[in-house]
Enzyme design. Structure first.
Site, PDB file in Angstrom:
ATOM      1  N   GLU A   1       1.161  -0.542  -4.909  1.00 20.76           N
ATOM      2  CA  GLU A   1       0.354   0.493  -5.309  1.00 20.76           C
ATOM      3  C   GLU A   1       0.840   1.595  -5.981  1.00 20.76           C
ATOM      4  O   GLU A   1       0.973   2.454  -4.954  1.00 20.76           O
ATOM      5  CB  GLU A   1      -0.724   0.385  -4.352  1.00 20.76           C
ATOM      6  CG  GLU A   1      -1.843   1.548  -4.876  1.00 20.76           C
ATOM      7  CD  GLU A   1      -2.480   2.333  -3.591  1.00 20.76           C
ATOM      8  OE1 GLU A   1      -3.231   2.924  -3.656  1.00 20.76           O
ATOM      9  OE2 GLU A   1      -1.868   2.037  -2.535  1.00 20.76           O
TER      10      GLU A   1
ATOM     11  N   ASP B   1     -10.244   0.948  -4.635  1.00 18.13           N
ATOM     12  CA  ASP B   1      -9.993   2.495  -4.709  1.00 18.13           C
ATOM     13  C   ASP B   1     -10.519   3.436  -5.930  1.00 18.13           C
ATOM     14  O   ASP B   1     -10.362   4.435  -6.189  1.00 18.13           O
ATOM     15  CB  ASP B   1      -8.682   2.605  -4.774  1.00 18.13           C
ATOM     16  CG  ASP B   1      -7.694   2.507  -3.583  1.00 18.13           C
ATOM     17  OD1 ASP B   1      -8.364   2.724  -2.521  1.00 18.13           O
ATOM     18  OD2 ASP B   1      -6.760   1.799  -3.482  1.00 18.13           O
TER      19      ASP B   1
ATOM     20  N   ASP C   1       0.924  -1.163  -0.091  1.00 19.62           N
ATOM     21  CA  ASP C   1       0.053   0.025  -0.112  1.00 19.62           C
ATOM     22  C   ASP C   1       0.853   1.201  -0.040  1.00 19.62           C
ATOM     23  O   ASP C   1       1.944   1.377   0.855  1.00 19.62           O
ATOM     24  CB  ASP C   1      -0.933  -0.037   1.209  1.00 19.62           C
ATOM     25  CG  ASP C   1      -1.908   1.272   1.316  1.00 19.62           C
ATOM     26  OD1 ASP C   1      -2.770   1.376   0.363  1.00 19.62           O
ATOM     27  OD2 ASP C   1      -1.745   1.749   2.245  1.00 19.62           O
TER      28      ASP C   1
END
Length: 489
Positions: free
Chosen positions: A240, A323, A210
């Site tokens: 990410e 997201d 992340d």
């Protein structure tokens, strides 16, 4: 330097699961929270509500996932947390008891591996949460806490909950619920490395990281890779990162990134002016303005030249995630946009990732709407499910669709045609995003054969070849459609 990436990823089709929303166990395995008041499964999700999905529920759906053709699962965070998305980590060594805890995860991992399904976990290592024990000690003991230098405290008093006062510490994106680690502290660095090693030893097959670009400490991700790969050289490390990722894809850090640089132009090409701008603006990718085939081809060529081929084959390609809004909602309900984009996804180099529910037509605008409960079978769009199954089966059947070279054959107007080539195996993928039927002819020099078996879609196909001249392929196929041509068997 020779770049090595995990071979299994090149042949993987991922399924992204948001654990609270995918499946709630039907078996009476829970020992706690047996009478919890969960948010109704089919109600619109809320920012703070729990629907009670768990890991036992995921295990009960393994037959479904295998029938779909899935051989890898990426879970958004599963560690103990006080949020339904679990990006607010309380304890990195404990799977959330709402999901079944460590015993349920061990059972899931064993069951997945028996089916040759890989499991990748979400590593949230930039920040913890204000419920994280070490930070809680800072809240209780202030400047006397031995954990003080693990975070970026800027003043006193620290205010973790009362927004009327300055937080006096750095929170991710200014959010005081997410205190950022001080990665320059060697102890913090060691702590995170040990977490990564612990779960790799436990048996997971990789980490999705992340916001890794937020960690600026020199050598951090190089060490992370070295320590993870020393335990399992075939572990997958995917970051990410939404944009140009060359900084992290040099072979010393990540094996790939979430490939939003594929998602954005693919959505802009297939959905075009149907894109609901309110669902994509102010995001970290730009699936607009509409693209014609030539512009789309240029963006794809640029993307394919951006990273080494070994990295291209282990990119995590996607059309939506937790997201983003779901593509069916971005395209304002236009089903053809989703099908065309899915064809491009499942025929592109790299590992495709299906966001749970997309394969049955689940809609969803921006968070929290994009995180709905997986629908009951009566609400599935069976046509969408069947074309996902068919495309995934084709990808598994033809190695060229996984590791073959990618050659654009024609990119004119609304028609985009390319080939995937691996040795003697040659396939052609043709997409018409226009609202009129397409009837085109073009010269083909990149292929040795003349693929003319229709593996997917509808099209009239004819090849011609004049003496001393190159082959010509003529295609006549419907508006808003895609076709895949392969060798006659």
């Amino acid at each position: 330097m020779q770049i090595h990436t995990p071979d299994w990823v090149k042949h993987a089709v991922f399924y992204q699961i948001f654990p609270d929303r995918f499946a709630r166990s039907k078996q009476p395995r829970k020992r706690i929270l047996t009478n919890a008041s969960w948010e109704a499964w089919d109600d619109m999700p809320t920012l703070q509500g729990y629907k009670g999905g768990d890991l036992w529920g995921v295990m009960e759906q393994f037959d479904y996932l295998q029938d779909l053709g899935i051989n890898a699962v990426y879970f958004t965070p599963i560690f103990q947390s006080a949020s339904n998305h679990r990006y607010h980590t309380h304890d990195y060594y404990q799977v959330d008891p709402m999901l079944g805890g460590n015993p349920a995860f061990q059972e899931l991992l064993d069951a997945a591996h028996k089916r040759n399904i890989k499991v990748v976990l979400d590593g949230v290592f930039n920040h913890s949460s204000r419920g994280f024990f070490f930070f809680h000690d800072v809240l209780e003991n202030g400047p006397y806490s031995p954990w003080l230098d693990w975070f970026k405290v800027e003043g006193w008093p620290v205010s973790a909950y009362n927004g009327e006062y300055p937080a006096n510490y750095v929170g991710w994106a200014g959010n005081r619920a997410l205190p950022v680690f001080n990665h320059d502290n060697p102890e913090v660095r060691e702590y995170i490395m040990e977490i990564a090693e612990y779960w790799i030893k436990f048996g997971i097959d990789g980490w999705r990281l992340d916001v890794p670009f937020e960690i600026k400490t020199p050598g951090f991700w190089q060490e992370f890779r070295d320590r993870v790969k020393s335990i399992n050289p075939e572990a997958y490390i995917v970051g990410e990162v939404w944009g140009d990722s060359r900084e992290w894809l040099d072979g010393t850090q990540f094996d790939g990134v979430m490939n939003y640089l594929f998602a954005a132009p693919t959505i802009a090409f297939t959905a075009g002016d149907r894109v609901d701008i309110t669902q994509v603006q102010d995001r970290s990718y730009d699936p607009y303005p509409p693209l014609f085939a030539k512009e789309y081809g240029e963006k794809i060529q640029y993307l394919l030249q951006l990273y080494p081929w070994e990295i291209q084959l282990t990119q995590l390609n996607l059309l939506a995630s937790h997201d983003t809004a779901r593509l069916i909602s971005i395209a304002q309900g236009d089903k053809a946009s989703v099908e065309l984009a899915t064809v491009l996804l499942l025929t592109f180099p790299g590992a495709p990732s299906i966001y749970y529910g997309d394969e049955v037509g689940l809609p969803g605008k921006l968070d929290p709407d994009s995180r709905r409960g997986f629908p009951m079978e009566a609400h599935w769009d069976v046509y969408v499910l069947k074309y996902h199954q068919k495309l995934i089966a084709l990808r598994h059947k033809y190695p060229a669709l996984r590791t073959g070279s990618y050659q654009i054959l024609c990119a004119e107007g609304t028609v985009y045609v390319f080939a995937r080539i691996l040795g003697n195996e040659e396939l052609i993928v043709a997409v018409n995003v226009g609202t009129s039927d397409a009837n085109i002819s073009f010269e083909v020099t990149a292929l040795q054969s003349q693929p003319n078996q229709l593996l997917y879609g509808e099209a009239e196909i004819s090849w011609s070849e004049e003496a001393g001249k190159s082959k010509q392929l003529s295609l006549n196929f419907p508006a808003r459609s895609a076709s895949i041509l392969g060798p006659i068997e």
